[in-house]
Design a protein around this motif. Sequence first.
Motif, PDB file in Angstrom:
ATOM      1  N   LEU A  20       0.832  -1.202   0.000  1.00  7.24           N
ATOM      2  CA  LEU A  20       0.000   0.000   0.000  1.00  7.24           C
ATOM      3  C   LEU A  20       0.865   1.250   0.000  1.00  7.24           C
ATOM      4  CD1 LEU A  20      -2.633  -1.215   2.604  1.00  7.24           C
ATOM      5  CD2 LEU A  20      -2.761  -1.336   0.103  1.00  7.24           C
ATOM      6  N   ASP A  21       0.322   2.308  -0.536  1.00  8.60           N
ATOM      7  CA  ASP A  21       1.030   3.585  -0.637  1.00  8.60           C
ATOM      8  C   ASP A  21       0.839   4.372   0.657  1.00  8.60           C
ATOM      9  OD1 ASP A  21       2.499   5.652  -1.698  1.00  8.60           O
ATOM     10  OD2 ASP A  21       0.786   6.545  -2.734  1.00  8.60           O
ATOM     11  N   ASP A  22       1.600   3.994   1.670  1.00  9.37           N
ATOM     12  CA  ASP A  22       1.515   4.617   2.992  1.00  9.37           C
ATOM     13  C   ASP A  22       2.761   4.188   3.762  1.00  9.37           C
ATOM     14  OD1 ASP A  22       0.512   6.116   5.071  1.00  9.37           O
ATOM     15  OD2 ASP A  22      -1.289   4.909   5.380  1.00  9.37           O
ATOM     16  N   SER A  23       2.837   4.545   5.025  1.00  6.44           N
ATOM     17  CA  SER A  23       3.956   4.110   5.857  1.00  6.44           C
ATOM     18  C   SER A  23       3.453   3.863   7.273  1.00  6.44           C
ATOM     19  CB  SER A  23       5.072   5.152   5.859  1.00  6.44           C
ATOM     20  OG  SER A  23       4.616   6.350   6.430  1.00  6.44           O
ATOM     21  N   PHE A  24       4.293   3.229   8.085  1.00  6.98           N
ATOM     22  CA  PHE A  24       3.926   2.956   9.472  1.00  6.98           C
ATOM     23  C   PHE A  24       5.138   3.116  10.374  1.00  6.98           C
ATOM     24  CE2 PHE A  24       5.166  -1.223   7.776  1.00  6.98           C
ATOM     25  CZ  PHE A  24       6.020  -1.692   8.755  1.00  6.98           C
ATOM     26  N   GLU A  25       4.858   3.312  11.653  1.00 12.22           N
ATOM     27  CA  GLU A  25       5.883   3.361  12.698  1.00 12.22           C
ATOM     28  C   GLU A  25       5.970   1.975  13.346  1.00 12.22           C
ATOM     29  OE1 GLU A  25       7.814   6.031  13.360  1.00 12.22           O
ATOM     30  OE2 GLU A  25       6.781   7.048  11.704  1.00 12.22           O
ATOM     31  N   THR A  26       7.079   1.670  13.957  1.00 13.86           N
ATOM     32  CA  THR A  26       7.236   0.402  14.657  1.00 13.86           C
ATOM     33  C   THR A  26       6.187   0.283  15.758  1.00 13.86           C
ATOM     34  OG1 THR A  26       9.602   0.447  14.228  1.00 13.86           O
ATOM     35  CG2 THR A  26       8.850  -1.037  15.959  1.00 13.86           C
ATOM     36  N   ALA A  27       5.491  -0.835  15.790  1.00 13.22           N
ATOM     37  CA  ALA A  27       4.440  -1.067  16.777  1.00 13.22           C
ATOM     38  C   ALA A  27       5.048  -1.433  18.128  1.00 13.22           C
ATOM     39  CB  ALA A  27       3.512  -2.182  16.310  1.00 13.22           C
ATOM     40  N   ALA A  28       4.354  -1.053  19.182  1.00 11.24           N
ATOM     41  CA  ALA A  28       4.786  -1.399  20.528  1.00 11.24           C
ATOM     42  C   ALA A  28       4.795  -2.917  20.695  1.00 11.24           C
ATOM     43  CB  ALA A  28       3.838  -0.780  21.548  1.00 11.24           C
ATOM     44  N   GLY A  29       5.780  -3.400  21.399  1.00 14.75           N
ATOM     45  CA  GLY A  29       5.855  -4.822  21.688  1.00 14.75           C
ATOM     46  C   GLY A  29       6.817  -5.602  20.812  1.00 14.75           C
ATOM     47  N   LEU A  30       7.423  -4.962  19.825  1.00 17.10           N
ATOM     48  CA  LEU A  30       8.390  -5.665  18.983  1.00 17.10           C
ATOM     49  C   LEU A  30       9.627  -6.006  19.814  1.00 17.10           C
ATOM     50  CD1 LEU A  30       9.323  -6.697  16.219  1.00 17.10           C
ATOM     51  CD2 LEU A  30      10.268  -4.417  15.797  1.00 17.10           C
ATOM     52  N   ASN A  31      10.035  -7.287  19.762  1.00 15.59           N
ATOM     53  CA  ASN A  31      11.199  -7.748  20.515  1.00 15.59           C
ATOM     54  C   ASN A  31      12.079  -8.576  19.578  1.00 15.59           C
ATOM     55  OD1 ASN A  31      13.100  -8.832  22.211  1.00 15.59           O
ATOM     56  ND2 ASN A  31      11.661 -10.029  23.433  1.00 15.59           N
ATOM     57  N   LEU A  32      13.056  -7.937  18.960  1.00 14.21           N
ATOM     58  CA  LEU A  32      13.934  -8.645  18.022  1.00 14.21           C
ATOM     59  C   LEU A  32      14.820  -9.672  18.710  1.00 14.21           C
ATOM     60  CD1 LEU A  32      14.924  -5.699  15.647  1.00 14.21           C
ATOM     61  CD2 LEU A  32      13.267  -7.537  15.236  1.00 14.21           C
ATOM     62  N   GLY A  33      14.891  -9.641  20.034  1.00 13.15           N
ATOM     63  CA  GLY A  33      15.664 -10.626  20.784  1.00 13.15           C
ATOM     64  C   GLY A  33      14.853 -11.857  21.168  1.00 13.15           C
ATOM     65  N   SER A  34      13.621 -11.942  20.694  1.00 12.52           N
ATOM     66  CA  SER A  34      12.758 -13.077  21.034  1.00 12.52           C
ATOM     67  C   SER A  34      13.385 -14.396  20.584  1.00 12.52           C
ATOM     68  CB  SER A  34      11.396 -12.903  20.359  1.00 12.52           C
ATOM     69  OG  SER A  34      10.607 -14.064  20.536  1.00 12.52           O
ATOM     70  N   PRO A  35      13.265 -15.443  21.405  1.00 15.27           N
ATOM     71  CA  PRO A  35      13.810 -16.754  21.026  1.00 15.27           C
ATOM     72  C   PRO A  35      13.217 -17.308  19.732  1.00 15.27           C
ATOM     73  CG  PRO A  35      13.223 -16.729  23.360  1.00 15.27           C
ATOM     74  CD  PRO A  35      12.725 -15.440  22.763  1.00 15.27           C
ATOM     75  N   LYS A  36      12.020 -16.873  19.361  1.00 16.13           N
ATOM     76  CA  LYS A  36      11.429 -17.417  18.135  1.00 16.13           C
ATOM     77  C   LYS A  36      12.184 -16.992  16.888  1.00 16.13           C
ATOM     78  CE  LYS A  36       7.540 -14.309  17.126  1.00 16.13           C
ATOM     79  NZ  LYS A  36       6.086 -14.384  17.019  1.00 16.13           N
ATOM     80  N   TYR A  37      13.050 -15.985  17.008  1.00 14.02           N
ATOM     81  CA  TYR A  37      13.855 -15.537  15.868  1.00 14.02           C
ATOM     82  C   TYR A  37      15.231 -16.194  15.821  1.00 14.02           C
ATOM     83  CZ  TYR A  37      10.332 -11.799  15.892  1.00 14.02           C
ATOM     84  OH  TYR A  37       9.154 -11.078  15.883  1.00 14.02           O
ATOM     85  N   ALA A  38      15.487 -17.163  16.707  1.00 15.94           N
ATOM     86  CA  ALA A  38      16.808 -17.782  16.825  1.00 15.94           C
ATOM     87  C   ALA A  38      17.258 -18.522  15.582  1.00 15.94           C
ATOM     88  CB  ALA A  38      16.824 -18.727  18.023  1.00 15.94           C
ATOM     89  N   ASN A  39      16.321 -18.926  14.729  1.00 14.35           N
ATOM     90  CA  ASN A  39      16.682 -19.686  13.529  1.00 14.35           C
ATOM     91  C   ASN A  39      16.917 -18.803  12.316  1.00 14.35           C
ATOM     92  OD1 ASN A  39      16.514 -22.552  14.470  1.00 14.35           O
ATOM     93  ND2 ASN A  39      14.549 -21.746  15.135  1.00 14.35           N
ATOM     94  N   GLY A  40      16.851 -17.500  12.523  1.00 15.41           N
ATOM     95  CA  GLY A  40      17.211 -16.595  11.441  1.00 15.41           C
ATOM     96  C   GLY A  40      16.265 -15.459  11.203  1.00 15.41           C
ATOM     97  N   LEU A  41      16.759 -14.255  11.452  1.00  9.83           N
ATOM     98  CA  LEU A  41      16.064 -13.035  11.062  1.00  9.83           C
ATOM     99  C   LEU A  41      16.414 -12.793   9.599  1.00  9.83           C
ATOM    100  CD1 LEU A  41      16.662 -10.628  14.073  1.00  9.83           C
ATOM    101  CD2 LEU A  41      14.466 -11.466  13.269  1.00  9.83           C
ATOM    102  N   LEU A  42      15.431 -12.724   8.732  1.00 10.36           N
ATOM    103  CA  LEU A  42      15.679 -12.524   7.312  1.00 10.36           C
ATOM    104  C   LEU A  42      15.548 -11.062   6.918  1.00 10.36           C
ATOM    105  CD1 LEU A  42      13.719 -15.633   6.020  1.00 10.36           C
ATOM    106  CD2 LEU A  42      16.159 -15.454   6.561  1.00 10.36           C
ATOM    107  N   ALA A  43      14.680 -10.334   7.621  1.00  6.64           N
ATOM    108  CA  ALA A  43      14.492  -8.897   7.405  1.00  6.64           C
ATOM    109  C   ALA A  43      13.694  -8.375   8.594  1.00  6.64           C
ATOM    110  CB  ALA A  43      13.743  -8.622   6.106  1.00  6.64           C
ATOM    111  N   HIS A  44      13.957  -7.104   8.951  1.00  4.18           N
ATOM    112  CA  HIS A  44      13.183  -6.509  10.034  1.00  4.18           C
ATOM    113  C   HIS A  44      13.253  -4.988   9.927  1.00  4.18           C
ATOM    114  CE1 HIS A  44      16.754  -5.386  12.386  1.00  4.18           C
ATOM    115  NE2 HIS A  44      17.255  -6.534  11.993  1.00  4.18           N
ATOM    116  N   VAL A  45      12.264  -4.326  10.577  1.00  2.24           N
ATOM    117  CA  VAL A  45      12.248  -2.867  10.595  1.00  2.24           C
ATOM    118  C   VAL A  45      13.370  -2.367  11.474  1.00  2.24           C
ATOM    119  CG1 VAL A  45       9.800  -2.617  10.072  1.00  2.24           C
ATOM    120  CG2 VAL A  45      10.527  -2.770  12.446  1.00  2.24           C
TER     121      VAL A  45
END
Length: 103
Positions: free
Chosen positions: A78-103
């Motif tokens: 979509l032709d718009d933008s957003f700010e990072t939402a509250a609660g984002l945790n890039l250190g979460s264990p669920k990302y242990a197998n590979g962050l491919l892209a992130h804000v």
Amino acid sequence: MDVEQILREAIAARAPVALCYESTGSAPRTVHPHVLFRTSTGKICIDCYQVDGATSSGERIPDWRQMNLAKITEIEVLDDSFETAAGLNLGSPKYANGLLAHV
């Protein structure tokens, strides 16, 4: 362009996307994609903040959703933008197998 590449570009641009997800048929959702990652089973998923549209379980909106890319049936940036939402945790264990892209 495939779904993964579209989401990579949307994350880099902080652009919302409209998508249809297998569990809600053709009912669209509007999401702010934040993290593209690989799960422990090798699936590629997106963590996104859903701001509008259908939900498969009637969960509240806005809220965080995890979606398997293989179940996204339609997608449009979509032709718009957003700010990072509250609660984002890039250190979460669920990302242990590979962050491919992130804000």
